[in-house]
Motif scaffolding. Structure first.
Motif, PDB file in Angstrom:
ATOM      1  N   PRO A  72       0.799  -1.228   0.000  1.00  0.00           N
ATOM      2  CA  PRO A  72       0.000   0.000   0.000  1.00  0.00           C
ATOM      3  C   PRO A  72       0.837   1.286   0.000  1.00  0.00           C
ATOM      4  O   PRO A  72       0.335   2.344  -0.344  1.00  0.00           O
ATOM      5  N   ASN A  73       2.085   1.191   0.401  1.00  0.00           N
ATOM      6  CA  ASN A  73       2.962   2.361   0.461  1.00  0.00           C
ATOM      7  C   ASN A  73       4.188   2.093  -0.409  1.00  0.00           C
ATOM      8  O   ASN A  73       5.034   1.267  -0.067  1.00  0.00           O
ATOM      9  N   VAL A  74       4.267   2.794  -1.531  1.00  0.00           N
ATOM     10  CA  VAL A  74       5.339   2.551  -2.501  1.00  0.00           C
ATOM     11  C   VAL A  74       5.970   3.878  -2.911  1.00  0.00           C
ATOM     12  O   VAL A  74       5.275   4.848  -3.193  1.00  0.00           O
ATOM     13  N   VAL A  75       7.294   3.869  -2.949  1.00  0.00           N
ATOM     14  CA  VAL A  75       8.063   4.988  -3.482  1.00  0.00           C
ATOM     15  C   VAL A  75       8.860   4.429  -4.652  1.00  0.00           C
ATOM     16  O   VAL A  75       9.512   3.393  -4.526  1.00  0.00           O
ATOM     17  N   ILE A 101       9.681  11.516  -8.556  1.00  0.00           N
ATOM     18  CA  ILE A 101       9.384  10.469  -7.591  1.00  0.00           C
ATOM     19  C   ILE A 101       7.899  10.185  -7.647  1.00  0.00           C
ATOM     20  O   ILE A 101       7.083  11.108  -7.673  1.00  0.00           O
ATOM     21  N   SER A 102       7.552   8.907  -7.643  1.00  0.00           N
ATOM     22  CA  SER A 102       6.171   8.482  -7.482  1.00  0.00           C
ATOM     23  C   SER A 102       6.051   7.936  -6.067  1.00  0.00           C
ATOM     24  O   SER A 102       6.792   7.030  -5.685  1.00  0.00           O
ATOM     25  N   ALA A 103       5.162   8.521  -5.263  1.00  0.00           N
ATOM     26  CA  ALA A 103       4.977   8.080  -3.885  1.00  0.00           C
ATOM     27  C   ALA A 103       3.496   7.920  -3.613  1.00  0.00           C
ATOM     28  O   ALA A 103       2.730   8.866  -3.775  1.00  0.00           O
ATOM     29  N   SER A 104       3.104   6.704  -3.225  1.00  0.00           N
ATOM     30  CA  SER A 104       1.700   6.462  -2.922  1.00  0.00           C
ATOM     31  C   SER A 104       1.577   5.825  -1.548  1.00  0.00           C
ATOM     32  O   SER A 104       2.422   5.041  -1.139  1.00  0.00           O
ATOM     33  N   GLY A 105       0.539   6.196  -0.840  1.00  0.00           N
ATOM     34  CA  GLY A 105       0.304   5.656   0.487  1.00  0.00           C
ATOM     35  C   GLY A 105       0.609   6.675   1.565  1.00  0.00           C
ATOM     36  O   GLY A 105       1.409   7.593   1.377  1.00  0.00           O
ATOM     37  N   SER A 106      -0.018   6.504   2.702  1.00  0.00           N
ATOM     38  CA  SER A 106       0.093   7.469   3.790  1.00  0.00           C
ATOM     39  C   SER A 106       1.472   7.480   4.451  1.00  0.00           C
ATOM     40  O   SER A 106       1.830   8.452   5.111  1.00  0.00           O
ATOM     41  N   ARG A 107       2.267   6.444   4.275  1.00  0.00           N
ATOM     42  CA  ARG A 107       3.603   6.380   4.885  1.00  0.00           C
ATOM     43  C   ARG A 107       4.729   6.617   3.878  1.00  0.00           C
ATOM     44  O   ARG A 107       5.896   6.510   4.223  1.00  0.00           O
ATOM     45  N   ALA A 108       4.388   6.918   2.649  1.00  0.00           N
ATOM     46  CA  ALA A 108       5.378   6.987   1.575  1.00  0.00           C
ATOM     47  C   ALA A 108       6.027   8.354   1.437  1.00  0.00           C
ATOM     48  O   ALA A 108       6.239   8.846   0.339  1.00  0.00           O
TER      49      ALA A 108
END
Length: 125
Positions: A72-75, A101-108
């Motif tokens: 769920p969290n990807v950089v 940078i592609s960053a998805s998710g609340s921790r990314a």
């Protein structure tokens, strides 16, 4: 079986060479993998996957993990951007704003972890 670790001497030299000139593919790959290793050591966990294709990926940051499929969290970023943000040549925010940078998710969000602290002298200390 765990991947072999890159020593500080080998990794540090690869990073220095990659930053000083246009590095060959093997040097660039070693530098990227070494800095990913340093990030994973500094922020152990498995809630965020950091990908730098085609050279490597690590899981880091404590929190809920994943076991299958896309986390769920990807950089994800390219090798040159990773080398720049991991060593302080660029900032996380600047690279995000410029679409590198592609960053998805609340921790990314890796801003607080970058640049990583690596053994620039290659002494292993």
């Amino acid at each position: 079986m765990a991947k072999p670790r890159i020593s500080d001497a080998v990794g540090g030299e690869a990073v220095r060479r990659a930053l000083a000139t246009v590095a060959d593919r093997d040097t660039e790959a070693t530098a990227v993998r070494y800095l990913l290793q340093v990030l994973a050591d500094a922020a152990p966990g498995n809630s965020v996957e950091v990908r730098v294709p085609p050279f490597g990926a690590v899981q880091c940051i404590e929190g809920p993990g994943h076991t299958r499929g896309t986390p769920p969290n990807v950089v994800e970023t390219d090798a040159l951007t990773w080398l720049a943000i991991a060593t302080g040549g660029d900032t996380w925010q600047h690279a995000i704003e410029h679409g590198r940078i592609s960053a998805s998710g609340s921790r990314a969000d890796l801003a607080s972890l970058l640049p990583v602290i690596w053994d620039a002298a290659g002494t292993g200390e």
